[in-house]
Design a protein around this motif. Structure first.
Motif, PDB file in Angstrom:
ATOM      1  N   HIS A  43       0.842  -1.192   0.000  1.00 26.46           N
ATOM      2  CA  HIS A  43       0.000   0.000   0.000  1.00 26.46           C
ATOM      3  C   HIS A  43       0.883   1.249   0.000  1.00 26.46           C
ATOM      4  CE1 HIS A  43       0.842   0.656   4.257  1.00 26.46           C
ATOM      5  NE2 HIS A  43       0.726  -0.650   4.379  1.00 26.46           N
ATOM      6  N   ALA A  44       0.281   2.405  -0.174  1.00 29.62           N
ATOM      7  CA  ALA A  44       1.032   3.650  -0.335  1.00 29.62           C
ATOM      8  C   ALA A  44       1.861   4.024   0.885  1.00 29.62           C
ATOM      9  CB  ALA A  44       0.080   4.789  -0.684  1.00 29.62           C
ATOM     10  N   GLY A  45       1.519   3.528   2.047  1.00 27.78           N
ATOM     11  CA  GLY A  45       2.286   3.837   3.245  1.00 27.78           C
ATOM     12  C   GLY A  45       3.639   3.152   3.266  1.00 27.78           C
ATOM     13  N   VAL A  46       3.784   2.091   2.503  1.00 30.15           N
ATOM     14  CA  VAL A  46       5.036   1.343   2.426  1.00 30.15           C
ATOM     15  C   VAL A  46       5.286   1.085   0.953  1.00 30.15           C
ATOM     16  CG1 VAL A  46       6.265  -0.733   3.133  1.00 30.15           C
ATOM     17  CG2 VAL A  46       4.459   0.199   4.594  1.00 30.15           C
ATOM     18  N   ALA A  47       5.959   2.018   0.308  1.00 32.64           N
ATOM     19  CA  ALA A  47       6.145   1.899  -1.130  1.00 32.64           C
ATOM     20  C   ALA A  47       7.471   2.533  -1.544  1.00 32.64           C
ATOM     21  CB  ALA A  47       4.993   2.595  -1.858  1.00 32.64           C
ATOM     22  N   PRO A  48       8.011   2.122  -2.677  1.00 32.87           N
ATOM     23  CA  PRO A  48       9.233   2.756  -3.165  1.00 32.87           C
ATOM     24  C   PRO A  48       8.940   4.195  -3.584  1.00 32.87           C
ATOM     25  CG  PRO A  48       8.368   1.244  -4.796  1.00 32.87           C
ATOM     26  CD  PRO A  48       7.528   1.082  -3.571  1.00 32.87           C
ATOM     27  N   LEU A  49       9.951   5.030  -3.489  1.00 31.20           N
ATOM     28  CA  LEU A  49       9.779   6.417  -3.892  1.00 31.20           C
ATOM     29  C   LEU A  49       9.744   6.523  -5.413  1.00 31.20           C
ATOM     30  CD1 LEU A  49      12.320   8.236  -1.557  1.00 31.20           C
ATOM     31  CD2 LEU A  49       9.823   8.335  -1.438  1.00 31.20           C
ATOM     32  N   PRO A  50       8.857   7.356  -5.927  1.00 29.83           N
ATOM     33  CA  PRO A  50       8.884   7.609  -7.365  1.00 29.83           C
ATOM     34  C   PRO A  50      10.111   8.455  -7.708  1.00 29.83           C
ATOM     35  CG  PRO A  50       7.163   8.914  -6.339  1.00 29.83           C
ATOM     36  CD  PRO A  50       7.752   8.032  -5.276  1.00 29.83           C
ATOM     37  N   ARG A  51      10.534   8.391  -8.932  1.00 32.93           N
ATOM     38  CA  ARG A  51      11.707   9.104  -9.414  1.00 32.93           C
ATOM     39  C   ARG A  51      11.647  10.591  -9.085  1.00 32.93           C
ATOM     40  NH1 ARG A  51      12.353  12.159 -13.571  1.00 32.93           N
ATOM     41  NH2 ARG A  51      10.304  11.622 -14.370  1.00 32.93           N
ATOM     42  N   VAL A  52      10.492  11.205  -9.271  1.00 33.58           N
ATOM     43  CA  VAL A  52      10.370  12.648  -9.041  1.00 33.58           C
ATOM     44  C   VAL A  52      10.621  12.994  -7.567  1.00 33.58           C
ATOM     45  CG1 VAL A  52       7.853  12.663  -8.724  1.00 33.58           C
ATOM     46  CG2 VAL A  52       8.987  14.686  -9.617  1.00 33.58           C
ATOM     47  N   ALA A  53      10.229  12.127  -6.647  1.00 33.50           N
ATOM     48  CA  ALA A  53      10.492  12.368  -5.221  1.00 33.50           C
ATOM     49  C   ALA A  53      11.979  12.227  -4.930  1.00 33.50           C
ATOM     50  CB  ALA A  53       9.686  11.398  -4.365  1.00 33.50           C
ATOM     51  N   VAL A  54      12.617  11.232  -5.518  1.00 31.67           N
ATOM     52  CA  VAL A  54      14.059  11.038  -5.335  1.00 31.67           C
ATOM     53  C   VAL A  54      14.814  12.256  -5.853  1.00 31.67           C
ATOM     54  CG1 VAL A  54      16.050   9.644  -6.033  1.00 31.67           C
ATOM     55  CG2 VAL A  54      13.900   8.531  -5.393  1.00 31.67           C
ATOM     56  N   GLU A  55      14.403  12.774  -7.020  1.00 34.25           N
ATOM     57  CA  GLU A  55      15.060  13.956  -7.580  1.00 34.25           C
ATOM     58  C   GLU A  55      14.878  15.175  -6.676  1.00 34.25           C
ATOM     59  OE1 GLU A  55      13.570  14.418 -11.544  1.00 34.25           O
ATOM     60  OE2 GLU A  55      14.597  12.618 -12.235  1.00 34.25           O
ATOM     61  N   ALA A  56      13.700  15.348  -6.108  1.00 40.78           N
ATOM     62  CA  ALA A  56      13.455  16.489  -5.217  1.00 40.78           C
ATOM     63  C   ALA A  56      14.312  16.385  -3.960  1.00 40.78           C
ATOM     64  CB  ALA A  56      11.973  16.566  -4.863  1.00 40.78           C
ATOM     65  N   ILE A  57      14.421  15.190  -3.396  1.00 40.56           N
ATOM     66  CA  ILE A  57      15.245  14.978  -2.207  1.00 40.56           C
ATOM     67  C   ILE A  57      16.712  15.234  -2.539  1.00 40.56           C
ATOM     68  CG2 ILE A  57      16.101  13.226  -0.585  1.00 40.56           C
ATOM     69  CD1 ILE A  57      13.229  11.969  -0.804  1.00 40.56           C
ATOM     70  N   ARG A  58      17.156  14.725  -3.690  1.00 41.41           N
ATOM     71  CA  ARG A  58      18.548  14.923  -4.108  1.00 41.41           C
ATOM     72  C   ARG A  58      18.840  16.416  -4.290  1.00 41.41           C
ATOM     73  NH1 ARG A  58      18.839  11.982  -8.759  1.00 41.41           N
ATOM     74  NH2 ARG A  58      19.226  10.142  -7.532  1.00 41.41           N
ATOM     75  N   GLU A  59      17.939  17.125  -4.956  1.00 40.76           N
ATOM     76  CA  GLU A  59      18.130  18.560  -5.176  1.00 40.76           C
ATOM     77  C   GLU A  59      18.230  19.310  -3.847  1.00 40.76           C
ATOM     78  OE1 GLU A  59      15.587  22.309  -6.969  1.00 40.76           O
ATOM     79  OE2 GLU A  59      15.141  20.301  -7.692  1.00 40.76           O
ATOM     80  N   TYR A  60      17.360  18.979  -2.927  1.00 43.86           N
ATOM     81  CA  TYR A  60      17.365  19.640  -1.621  1.00 43.86           C
ATOM     82  C   TYR A  60      18.659  19.363  -0.858  1.00 43.86           C
ATOM     83  CZ  TYR A  60      16.104  20.986   3.096  1.00 43.86           C
ATOM     84  OH  TYR A  60      16.110  21.569   4.331  1.00 43.86           O
ATOM     85  N   THR A  61      19.090  18.106  -0.833  1.00 41.49           N
ATOM     86  CA  THR A  61      20.297  17.771  -0.076  1.00 41.49           C
ATOM     87  C   THR A  61      21.543  18.339  -0.741  1.00 41.49           C
ATOM     88  OG1 THR A  61      20.425  15.595  -1.138  1.00 41.49           O
ATOM     89  CG2 THR A  61      19.341  15.709   1.011  1.00 41.49           C
ATOM     90  N   GLU A  62      21.574  18.357  -2.076  1.00 41.14           N
ATOM     91  CA  GLU A  62      22.728  18.940  -2.754  1.00 41.14           C
ATOM     92  C   GLU A  62      22.816  20.436  -2.488  1.00 41.14           C
ATOM     93  OE1 GLU A  62      22.502  17.795  -6.865  1.00 41.14           O
ATOM     94  OE2 GLU A  62      23.170  15.762  -6.425  1.00 41.14           O
TER      95      GLU A  62
END
Length: 99
Positions: A43-62
């Motif tokens: 279910h959505a509470g336990v799911a892999p991150l979509p690419r767009v979320a990974v990119e947003a996290i990467r952008e923020y941390t960089e």
């Protein structure tokens, strides 16, 4: 149209809708890379991150690693999210609380 969803600067990203992902297998596989080698049925509470979320996290941390963490990126993202939620809900961004 979903061609550039999640690509480009935060200000010119196309908005992807759930029906876009459901309707196009290529989009679904691109946005959820885990589907290249797994069938994910949780279910959505336990799911892999979509690419767009990974990119947003990467952008923020960089940005946080190059600048101080109070650089304004988080504030801009919060305001963008509130504005998008307001459009979806038919209210002003000031009426949206993100918890």
């Amino acid at each position: 149209m979903v061609e550039n969803a999640g690509m480009g600067s935060p200000d010119n990203r196309d908005v992807m809708k759930p029906e876009d992902i459901v309707a196009d297998e290529k989009v679904r596989r691109r946005e959820f890379p885990v589907t290249a080698h797994r069938l994910f049925m949780a279910h959505a509470g336990v799911a892999p991150l979509p690419r767009v979320a990974v990119e947003a996290i990467r952008e923020y941390t960089e940005e946080g690693s190059r600048d101080h963490q109070e650089s304004g990126l988080l504030g801009r993202r919060v305001e963008e999210a509130r504005a998008a939620a307001g459009r979806l809900l038919g209210c002003s961004p000031g009426e949206v609380a993100l918890l």
